[in-house]
Design an enzyme around this catalytic site. Structure first.
Site, PDB file in Angstrom:
ATOM      1  N   ASP A 171       0.865  -1.168   0.000  1.00  0.00           N
ATOM      2  CA  ASP A 171       0.000   0.000   0.000  1.00  0.00           C
ATOM      3  C   ASP A 171       0.918   1.238   0.000  1.00  0.00           C
ATOM      4  O   ASP A 171       2.143   1.141   0.115  1.00  0.00           O
ATOM      5  CB  ASP A 171      -0.975  -0.011   1.190  1.00  0.00           C
ATOM      6  CG  ASP A 171      -2.224   0.811   0.857  1.00  0.00           C
ATOM      7  OD1 ASP A 171      -2.172   1.642  -0.074  1.00  0.00           O
ATOM      8  OD2 ASP A 171      -3.256   0.648   1.544  1.00  0.00           O
TER       9      ASP A 171
HETATM   10  C1  NOJ Z   1      -4.085   3.804  -0.077  1.00  0.00           C
HETATM   11  C2  NOJ Z   1      -5.255   2.868   0.096  1.00  0.00           C
HETATM   12  O1  NOJ Z   1      -5.161   2.216   1.337  1.00  0.00           O
HETATM   13  C3  NOJ Z   1      -5.347   1.824  -1.001  1.00  0.00           C
HETATM   14  O2  NOJ Z   1      -6.554   1.129  -0.845  1.00  0.00           O
HETATM   15  C4  NOJ Z   1      -5.245   2.445  -2.349  1.00  0.00           C
HETATM   16  O3  NOJ Z   1      -5.367   1.465  -3.342  1.00  0.00           O
HETATM   17  C5  NOJ Z   1      -3.910   3.169  -2.445  1.00  0.00           C
HETATM   18  N1  NOJ Z   1      -3.856   4.207  -1.432  1.00  0.00           N
HETATM   19  C6  NOJ Z   1      -3.697   3.771  -3.814  1.00  0.00           C
HETATM   20  O4  NOJ Z   1      -4.513   4.855  -3.995  1.00  0.00           O
END
Ligand code: NOJ
Length: 746
Positions: A287
């Site tokens: 993430d």
């Molecule tokens: C953070 C989020 O937790 C995740 O779900 C997302 O895909 C990513 N950012 C990318 O935007």
């Protein structure tokens, strides 16, 4: 559950339409192409494949100050997220290919969660449809549109089980149940990836967030998780595993730690379970800056150490943080990571690019004409309307106040009555709000032609306590036969970084409802929200409550058609609605405890597992939802009262539509394992079927139970079914139903 032919075709055609094209470069099969390519790559080139940066358009995490354009020019990037549109992704791809010695294409990722431009209900709402075909169709349409706009890869499905409505991200998942969540997860992967990833109208899916992110302590986003391996494996991991079995291409790590080890540095999760036990062959992306976060977690001492731990744990791609780029080469020279580890990660990323057809044609997703034709296509809007209608959950309907009749005078009030912003919900990708989303007012105006019969007033805001609009709304409400209040949360009160400690209706909305109540008219409350809310007062004082979630681009039509009986609600709650926040975490498949409380008729009221100020039961249980018609369940039959380890039992039940509307019912099968080597939940969902019944019609619904359905992690952590007594319950929600028993014998 009628899909028109166009919609069914959409589902079916994911591989024929845009599969291999004659313009494609003829290249070798993957098992020859990738090793030959990798043999030519320098270590820097390999590391660059493990690097992802964000384009500056959408901010979906903390800023890092890394200039992605400069990095692409240096040939340092394997993937970009948040760049969309044929034009922009083409520009970036051209820049990349100019600077990539071996012409390795960029992979474009984006959060396409519940639609790309045509927005469907939030994921939690879609789960409330309990309609797997509808959910697959939603993901299919999202993929069609995203792929047409240059996107190769979506960061979905989000499959985090959560039992805590304070956590804002419950809106992005399928709720509290492992079985329902697993089915939904698979439907989404199928919809996104279609039958053939090489087809240019399919996108690579990404199962996230691995793992147990939804169990954050106190429902606070990014917070600590501490849980037994048994609960992890039994409750939280199965939806992830189901997507691996369904062929998902990528996985995303979660931000949280689990029992002391951050998921992004967890060898147990990534190498042992995911890539080992489950044989996952795709790649793992972190993430957003999750490798960097190993430092504040107190797990890595500096950025080099964080990179080392993440790669060794099994991470293949570093989202945004720049840690792999900065450190991997040096770590290799110092012997802290191996070339084999880098090669393995690089191979996985390149294979995904190959599978998408990007080596055949890096611009296969860059067709302006297609982009124009596909986005907001009529069939897509129809599909979004269809799914939104199926996601509506009727929580209360005293005296059949719903459906409304067109001859009634109706005062529509509330902050969301004429809303085009919130109605599409959070994580709405590139979905347009103003001018595109259908508001409730617009939807009602399409249904009710006599404009003298309806009025529309905001009355109050969602959060802002201003009262100056209230009087005008009350004046109109006073003249009406029925009042419909459209209320809820701002879209950004759920989703990422949107945890709440109070899950009441925000602002002075309840106060306004109390003023409306004084008018002594029937009141229908229509809710838009991204999580279960606490609705005790509303349940006591409103005549009807319709849970509409954030229903998407066509939401206003879906709500209007439901209110006026052109759609009969058939949704069922995918998450328990508590009586108050003090009951949280609350879920239907809890344990019995040694002192189970039997409710108000329990002769022993003291020394029981209960609260002294509120009943243990939720306000609305998991699986609950009413209809405009009524259903009766009868004749529960088991094909046998015993089953052995190789056998199966058929469970059948008659379900009759005893009311006045043709409607769909979700028939649910729950099983309890009465005694185990470890204690078992009071019941667990093990099957469901959504059946359409015309008024007066009766159907027999049949389920098959096999020992596979009875397995759990026993005292020795073996996944097995134990002989003994089992209870079967079949009904229309998790709190009631017809019951019978059977015995599992050796
Ligand atoms: C953070 C989020 O937790 C995740 O779900 C997302 O895909 C990513 N950012 C990318 O935007």
């Amino acid at each position: 559950m009628k899909h028109n032919t166009a919609l069914l075709l959409l589902l079916a055609c994911s591989f024929s339409l845009y599969a291999q094209k004659s313009s494609d470069k003829k290249i070798k099969p993957r098992n020859e192409f990738i090793p030959e390519l990798m043999a030519k790559m320098t270590i820097d080139e390999k590391i660059s494949q493990l690097v992802q940066y964000t384009a500056d358009g959408t901010v979906t995490g903390p800023k890092t100050g890394i200039n992605y354009i400069e990095e692409i020019k240096k040939g340092n990037v394997g993937s970009i997220l948040n760049a969309t549109s044929v034009k922009y992704t083409r520009e970036l791809q051209e820049l990349n290919l100019k600077n990539s010695r071996l012409k390795i294409p960029l992979l474009f990722g984006y959060d396409v969660i519940h639609g790309y431009k045509t927005i469907f209900p939030i994921t939690l709402g879609e789960a409330a449809s309990w309609d797997l075909k509808a959910v697959e169709l939603s993901a299919r349409v999202a993929a069609e549109e995203a792929a047409a706009a240059g996107v190769h890869w979506t960061f979905a499905p989000m499959v985090d089980i959560s039992r805590d409505p304070r956590w804002g991200r419950v809106s992005e998942g399928s709720g509290e149940d492992t079985y329902l969540g697993s089915k939904m997860a698979v439907a989404r992967v199928r919809g996104f990836q279609g039958n053939d990833l090489m087809a240019a109208n399919t996108v690579l899916a990404c199962t996230k967030h691995f793992a147990a992110y939804g169990a954050a302590e106190a429902g606070r986003d990014y917070n600590t998780v501490d849980m037994s391996e048994r609960v992890l494996r039994e409750t939280y991991l199965p939806p992830f595993k189901a997507t691996v079995d369904a062929g998902v291409g990528t996985f995303m790590t979660s931000f949280n730690e689990i029992s002391g080890v951050p998921a992004t540095g967890s060898k147990f999760l990534l190498r042992d379970v995911l890539k080992g036990e489950w044989g996952f062959n795709g790649f793992v992306v972190t993430d957003y800056t999750a490798i960097n976060e190993l430092i504040p977690h107190g797990f890595a001492k500096d950025s080099a150490n964080a990179g080392e731990l993440a790669l060794r744990a099994g991470v293949d791609m570093d989202m945004v943080g720049g840690i792999f780029m900065k450190n991997l080469k040096k770590l290799l020279q110092e012997g802290k990571v191996t070339e084999a580890q880098i090669n393995d990660a690089c191979r996985r990323v390149l294979e995904a690019k190959y599978d998408l057809g990007l080596f055949h044609d890096p611009y296969r997703y860059n067709n302006e004409k297609r982009e124009k034709e596909v986005i907001y296509k009529k069939e897509h809007l129809e599909a979004a309307l269809d799914v939104a209608k199926k996601s509506m959950v009727l929580l209360k309907n005293d005296n059949n106040v719903l459906p409304l009749r067109k001859e009634q005078k109706v005062a529509f009030v509330g902050p969301l009555v004429n809303d085009e912003w919130n109605i599409i919900g959070s994580w709405a990708a590139s979905g347009d709000r103003y001018g595109y989303a259908v508001s409730v007012q617009e939807g009602v105006n399409k249904v009710v032609t006599d404009k003298g019969k309806v009025t529309f007033d905001k009355g109050v805001e969602i959060v802002d306590p201003r009262r100056d609009m209230m009087q005008a709304a009350l004046d109109n409400a006073r003249k009406a036969d029925v009042i419909v209040a459209v209320m809820g949360e701002f879209e950004n009160m759920s989703g990422e970084a949107a945890s709440r400690t109070s899950i009441d209706l925000p602002g002075i909305q309840k106060e306004f409802l109390a003023e409306l109540k004084k008018l002594n008219k029937p009141i229908v409350l229509v809710l838009m929200n991204g999580r279960p809310l606490t609705l005790n007062w509303e349940n006591e004082n409103m005549d009807a409550i319709l849970e509409a979630w954030f229903p998407g681009t066509m939401g206003g039509d879906a709500i209007a058609q439901t209110l006026y009986g052109m759609n009969v609600p058939s949704g069922k709650l995918p998450m328990t609605f508590p009586r108050n926040v003090g009951q949280v975490p609350i879920y239907y498949n809890h344990k019995n405890t040694g002192r189970p409380y039997l409710g108000p008729t329990d002769p022993e009221q003291k020394y029981k597992s209960r609260y002294i100020d509120v009943d243990n039961s939720p306000l609305f249980p998991f699986g609950y939802g009413l209809s405009y018609t009524t259903f009766s369940y009868s004749n529960l039959k088991l094909s046998s009262k015993t089953v052995n380890m190789n056998g199966s039992i058929k469970v059948s039940v008659d379900v009759a539509n005893t009311g006045n509307y043709d409607a769909a019912e979700v028939v649910q099968l729950y099983i309890q394992d009465n005694v185990g080597s470890v204690t078992r939940p009071v019941k667990e969902l093990k099957g469901f079927e959504k059946v359409m019944l015309k008024k007066g019609e009766k159907k027999t619904v049949e389920f098959t139970i096999t020992p596979e359905d009875l397995k759990f992690y026993n005292i020795d952590m073996q996944f097995t079914a134990e002989p003994g007594d089992f209870e079967v319950t079949v009904g229309g929600n998790s709190a009631s139903g017809l019951q019978d028993k059977f015995v599992l014998v050796k």
